[in-house]
Write an enzyme that holds these catalytic residues in place. Sequence first.
Site, short mmCIF file in Angstrom:
data_model
loop_
_atom_site.label_atom_id
_atom_site.label_comp_id
_atom_site.label_asym_id
_atom_site.label_seq_id
_atom_site.Cartn_x
_atom_site.Cartn_y
_atom_site.Cartn_z
N LYS A 14 0.86 -1.19 0.00
CA LYS A 14 0.00 0.00 0.00
C LYS A 14 0.89 1.23 0.00
CE LYS A 14 -3.33 -1.97 3.08
NZ LYS A 14 -3.56 -2.00 4.48
N ARG A 92 6.46 1.59 6.88
CA ARG A 92 5.91 0.96 8.07
C ARG A 92 6.68 -0.35 8.31
NH1 ARG A 92 0.95 -3.06 8.67
NH2 ARG A 92 0.92 -3.13 10.91
N HIS A 181 0.09 -1.80 16.85
CA HIS A 181 -0.78 -0.64 16.58
C HIS A 181 -0.24 0.63 17.23
CE1 HIS A 181 -4.47 -3.53 16.15
NE2 HIS A 181 -3.98 -3.24 14.95
N HIS A 209 -8.29 0.68 19.63
CA HIS A 209 -8.15 0.50 18.18
C HIS A 209 -8.91 -0.78 17.83
CE1 HIS A 209 -5.74 0.63 14.30
NE2 HIS A 209 -6.26 -0.57 14.28
N ASN A 212 -9.97 -5.04 12.04
CA ASN A 212 -9.85 -6.50 11.89
C ASN A 212 -9.03 -7.05 13.04
OD1 ASN A 212 -11.30 -7.33 9.63
ND2 ASN A 212 -9.78 -6.35 8.31
N ARG A 242 -8.78 -13.59 15.05
CA ARG A 242 -7.77 -14.02 16.04
C ARG A 242 -8.42 -14.24 17.39
NH1 ARG A 242 -3.72 -9.18 14.93
NH2 ARG A 242 -4.39 -9.00 12.78
N PHE A 285 -17.81 -7.03 11.27
CA PHE A 285 -18.81 -6.64 12.28
C PHE A 285 -20.14 -6.21 11.66
CE2 PHE A 285 -16.87 -6.65 16.56
CZ PHE A 285 -15.62 -7.15 16.19
N ARG A 286 -20.10 -5.76 10.38
CA ARG A 286 -21.37 -5.40 9.73
C ARG A 286 -22.23 -6.65 9.53
NH1 ARG A 286 -17.89 -1.97 5.56
NH2 ARG A 286 -16.61 -3.76 6.02
N GLY A 334 -14.31 0.93 15.43
CA GLY A 334 -14.38 2.05 16.37
C GLY A 334 -14.88 3.33 15.72
N GLU A 335 -14.51 3.53 14.44
CA GLU A 335 -14.90 4.77 13.76
C GLU A 335 -16.31 4.70 13.19
OE1 GLU A 335 -11.83 5.61 10.80
OE2 GLU A 335 -10.31 5.19 12.31
P1 ADP Z 1 -7.58 -3.39 9.58
O1 ADP Z 1 -7.35 -3.92 10.95
O2 ADP Z 1 -7.51 -4.43 8.50
O3 ADP Z 1 -6.83 -2.11 9.26
P2 ADP Z 1 -9.92 -1.69 9.64
O4 ADP Z 1 -9.48 -0.81 10.73
O5 ADP Z 1 -10.06 -1.13 8.27
O6 ADP Z 1 -9.10 -3.03 9.58
O7 ADP Z 1 -11.33 -2.32 10.08
C1 ADP Z 1 -12.01 -3.22 9.24
C2 ADP Z 1 -13.25 -3.68 9.96
O8 ADP Z 1 -14.09 -2.55 10.27
C3 ADP Z 1 -14.16 -4.56 9.11
O9 ADP Z 1 -13.81 -5.92 9.23
C4 ADP Z 1 -15.51 -4.33 9.67
O10 ADP Z 1 -15.77 -5.32 10.65
C5 ADP Z 1 -15.42 -3.01 10.40
N1 ADP Z 1 -16.37 -2.02 9.91
C6 ADP Z 1 -16.24 -1.18 8.88
N2 ADP Z 1 -17.37 -0.42 8.74
C7 ADP Z 1 -18.21 -0.81 9.71
C8 ADP Z 1 -19.54 -0.42 10.12
N3 ADP Z 1 -20.21 0.52 9.47
N4 ADP Z 1 -20.08 -1.05 11.18
C9 ADP Z 1 -19.42 -2.01 11.83
N5 ADP Z 1 -18.19 -2.41 11.51
C10 ADP Z 1 -17.58 -1.82 10.46
#
Ligand code: ADP
Length: 399
Positions: A14, A92, A181, A209, A212, A242, A285-286, A334-335
């Site tokens: 990336k 990174r 992280h 944080h 995934n 995990r 989580f969706r 979280g976001e």
């Molecule tokens: P990574 O650890 O790969 O960087 P991210 O921080 O991008 O992952 O988080 C990815 C996860 O965020 C997805 O697997 C999904 O579970 C979750 N996610 C994304 N959008 C939403 C949402 N609207 N509601 C709930 N979970 C979400």
Amino acid sequence: MKILVINAGSSSLKYQLIDMETEQVIAKGLCERIGIDGHLKHTPMIGGKSVFNEDVAMPTHAEAIAAVIDKLTSEEYGVVSSMKEIDAVGHRVVHGGEKFACSVKIDDSVMAALEECTPFAPLHNPANITGINACKAVMGDVPMVAVFDTAFHQTMPGKAFTYAIPYEYYKNDGIRRYGFHGTSHRYVSARCAELMGKPIEELKLISCHMGNGSSICAIDGGKSVDTSMGFTPLVGLPMGTRCGDLDAGVIQFLMNKYGFSIDEMLNILNKKSGVLGVSGVSSDFRDLDAAAEKGDERAQLALDMFHYWVAKVAGSYVAAMNGVDAIIFTAGVGENSRETRQAICDYFGYLGVAIDQEANSKRGEDIMISTPDSKVKVFVIPTNEELVIARDTKDIIGG
Ligand code: ADP
């Protein structure tokens, strides 16, 4: 000054090109299937140029970097006129062991130290090293900086990082909690202090944080004093796939009963466990929210476990720091997930946390989601690890 930020995985890479005067991303992209066939998606962010999204042969990371540079400088997709406009590269790197407590300029001795840290992260560090070598091969002597996931946690005291196993395994072999992280926890905690208008030295913060992979960090006076991931990123909270914390006796029991090799066992714990393993539905989580809403009990159990673990670990950090001023939510879950934040905060009544429903419904911005009279403040702060890598690179090469 323009800085290229690289996050190299074993078969992916990336990147973001960031203009440090404005801190804007001017192009970003992703190389995939390196060493298999190769695909590049390159997205210029300024000037209405075209997106490139095609297969490109990438037998190694060097061809991937060459393809990225080619697109960054091309007439149709480019954002700079030549490679000379890229002043530095920030990489990174997952594991810096105990050698790196901050980011460093890459030279031969750093490369040797990265090799020494490889046994701690046998999947990740070799990919990061390959990415650095590929950049050197393609970009010559452009200055490069390594930014470590583990570095921020090097401030943890011995009582937090030592495992209760014979001490010689720490002394001789470096077996201890390292945490991951770190770049994300560092970014959101600094931003939280800014939003609170207080020096970070005066704050006790808990950063959650949740993506995934998920980890929680206790940050006292701007320093990581404990975190939930350990020697590897497998432990702490249950995550997408995990397992999180697990009695080692379970490993012995399952290996004996089913004849699993240690690799098979770890594959189960890394890839088939967590909320995926419990729900049998998904690691996303969706999907879990949707399944739970339709009455799927195991999806609901997986969600309940996740909320419980975040609350339980965060609660232990309140004890560790003897208080907390603010709790931060970041990363994919979280976001984005209002429901997850609410369910976790429901456990924090004892801290005097009160959530503002309207603020908690907003998305995509730094925001305080607690009410003005909430005793402990709660924030959602979208993380930005690439920006931290670019800022560190700029500071270190003296731009
Ligand atoms: P990574 O650890 O790969 O960087 P991210 O921080 O991008 O992952 O988080 C990815 C996860 O965020 C997805 O697997 C999904 O579970 C979750 N996610 C994304 N959008 C939403 C949402 N609207 N509601 C709930 N979970 C979400």
